[in-house]
Design an enzyme around this catalytic site. Structure first.
Site, PDB file in Angstrom:
ATOM      1  CE  LYS A  50      42.051  35.822  36.401  1.00  0.00           C
ATOM      2  NZ  LYS A  50      41.079  36.327  35.426  1.00  0.00           N
ATOM      3  N   GLY A  77      43.769  37.814  30.295  1.00  0.00           N
ATOM      4  CA  GLY A  77      44.665  36.728  29.896  1.00  0.00           C
ATOM      5  C   GLY A  77      45.065  35.829  31.046  1.00  0.00           C
ATOM      6  CG  LEU A  78      43.410  32.310  33.224  1.00  0.00           C
ATOM      7  CD1 LEU A  78      43.452  30.958  32.523  1.00  0.00           C
ATOM      8  CD2 LEU A  78      43.710  32.129  34.687  1.00  0.00           C
ATOM      9  CB  CYS A 151      39.219  31.858  29.894  1.00  0.00           C
ATOM     10  SG  CYS A 151      40.093  33.436  29.720  1.00  0.00           S
ATOM     11  CG  ASN A 222      33.649  33.740  31.558  1.00  0.00           C
ATOM     12  OD1 ASN A 222      33.960  34.933  31.679  1.00  0.00           O
ATOM     13  ND2 ASN A 222      34.482  32.758  31.828  1.00  0.00           N
ATOM     14  N   GLY A 250      28.777  43.531  32.687  1.00  0.00           N
ATOM     15  CA  GLY A 250      27.980  44.706  33.043  1.00  0.00           C
ATOM     16  C   GLY A 250      26.540  44.570  32.585  1.00  0.00           C
ATOM     17  N   GLY A 278      26.134  38.031  35.523  1.00  0.00           N
ATOM     18  CA  GLY A 278      26.066  38.886  34.334  1.00  0.00           C
ATOM     19  C   GLY A 278      25.166  40.082  34.569  1.00  0.00           C
ATOM     20  N   GLY A 279      25.779  41.235  34.791  1.00  0.00           N
ATOM     21  CA  GLY A 279      25.001  42.470  34.869  1.00  0.00           C
ATOM     22  C   GLY A 279      24.221  42.668  36.147  1.00  0.00           C
TER      23      GLY A 279
END
Ligand code: RRO
Length: 340
Positions: A50, A77-78, A151, A222, A250, A278-279
């Protein structure tokens, strides 16, 4: 009896060699020590934490994560355990692996077989510099650093990836640290990128990236910021922070992810490796990302949905597609998308 020879799906990010191209997307199934041990024991080629800040963060109030069959929405929120806890994890892996029945720790050669990357936060330049000065003394067992410049969920703070002057200043600052003098053979350095939508943005960001040739990789992309999903029955949002809006992941984001990989690969060529994100939920998605120019592929929403067994499944699906198409290595089709 016919003998099927399996295609070679080895790859590299910077000079870090990987048995296969699959990694968890930072933020997905990688918060706690237990999460990270599960990733070590999965069939991913490498794994990442993370995003880490200097100190522990609780993150935003819940509910803060929602998913359905097509997409995910988050405003976490990290939340993370803080730098020291992830360093402790890194430094104790060897002991933990020796106690577990796993071939990830190679006792004979005294090394791990699965590269670990840290995702590092960019909350402020001072904080990032403090994190780097600690990391410089702690590089043993660390194969890569991905700076998260994108983020979408920090209240009151825009994405560094969308403030081009601030991005350039940030890269200049970190490029002057000891980290950028470490050999590529020992450490891959990269950026987790915001999604871009306009050619003007791709060109300007690529020109900034070119000024820092020690950068080894970009992870594109992201989540798509400020998405909103509505619960029609109750006439509410699904998550609470930021008026109910958050980053979208997704399968719905795959066309944007692919285009970001493809455009940056065209603009930066072989100077930089790209991790497609991504997806991705199956082998065909992974194939598409590699065809568009990716050297490795992240799994986010689908990893949260299915757990770490996804890595074994997706690896097999990619190998089957390659067998079908008679490809014996990733290099035979990587970055080979043809315009009709
Ligand atoms: O923690 C989050 O809210 C978060 C982060 Br740091 C990020 O980079 N991307 C995302 O979708 N959520």
């Amino acid at each position: 009896m016919t003998h099927i020879s399996y295609p070679d799906i080895k790859t590299k990010i910077g000079n870090i060699s990987l048995d296969n191209p699959f990694i968890n997307a930072s933020g997905c199934a990688c918060y706690s020590e237990n999460d990270l041990l599960n990733l070590i024991n999965s069939e991913s080629g490498f794994y990442i934490t993370k995003t880490i800040t200097l100190n522990h963060r609780d993150g935003n109030d819940g509910p803060r994560y929602y998913h359905n069959t097509e997409l995910s929405l988050n405003s976490m929120g990290l939340p993370n355990l803080g730098l020291n806890e992830y360093l402790k994890f890194k430094n104790n892996i060897k002991d933990k692996l020796q106690k577990m029945n796993t071939n990830i720790y190679d006792i004979n050669n005294n090394k791990y077989n699965k590269p670990l990357f840290f995702s590092v936060g960019t909350m402020s330049n001072n904080e990032t510099l403090e994190i780097l000065s600690k990391l410089e003394l702690e590089l043993d067992g660390l194969s890569g650093i991905e700076f998260n410049i994108s983020c979408p969920n920090i209240e009151g703070k825009g994405q560094l990836g969308y403030d081009f002057d601030a991005l350039d200043s940030f890269l200049k600052l970190i490029s002057e640290t000891y980290l950028f003098n470490i050999s590529r053979n020992n450490l891959a350095i990269g950026l987790k990128m915001s999604p871009y939508f306009d050619n003007y943005q791709f060109n300007i960001v690529a020109d900034i990236i070119k000024k820092y040739p020690r950068l080894d990789f970009l992870t594109c992309i992201n989540g798509l910021g400020n998405g909103l999903i509505i619960n029609r029955e109750y006439e509410t949002t699904y998550i609470r922070p930021n008026l109910g809006c958050g980053g979208i992941g997704g399968s719905v984001v795959k066309p944007s992810g692919l285009a970001n990989v493809y455009k940056f690969k065209k603009l930066l060529n072989d100077k930089i490796d790209i991790i497609g994100c991504g997806g991705v939920s199956n082998g065909s998605d992974a194939f598409d990302y590699i065809l568009a120019g990716a050297s490795a592929v992240s799994i986010g929403t689908e990893l949260v949905r299915k757990g770490t067994k996804i890595f074994g499944n997706i690896k097999k699906e990619l190998e089957d597609i390659m067998i079908d198409k008679k490809y014996t290595s990733l290099g035979e089709f990587k970055n080979n998308l043809k315009i009709i």
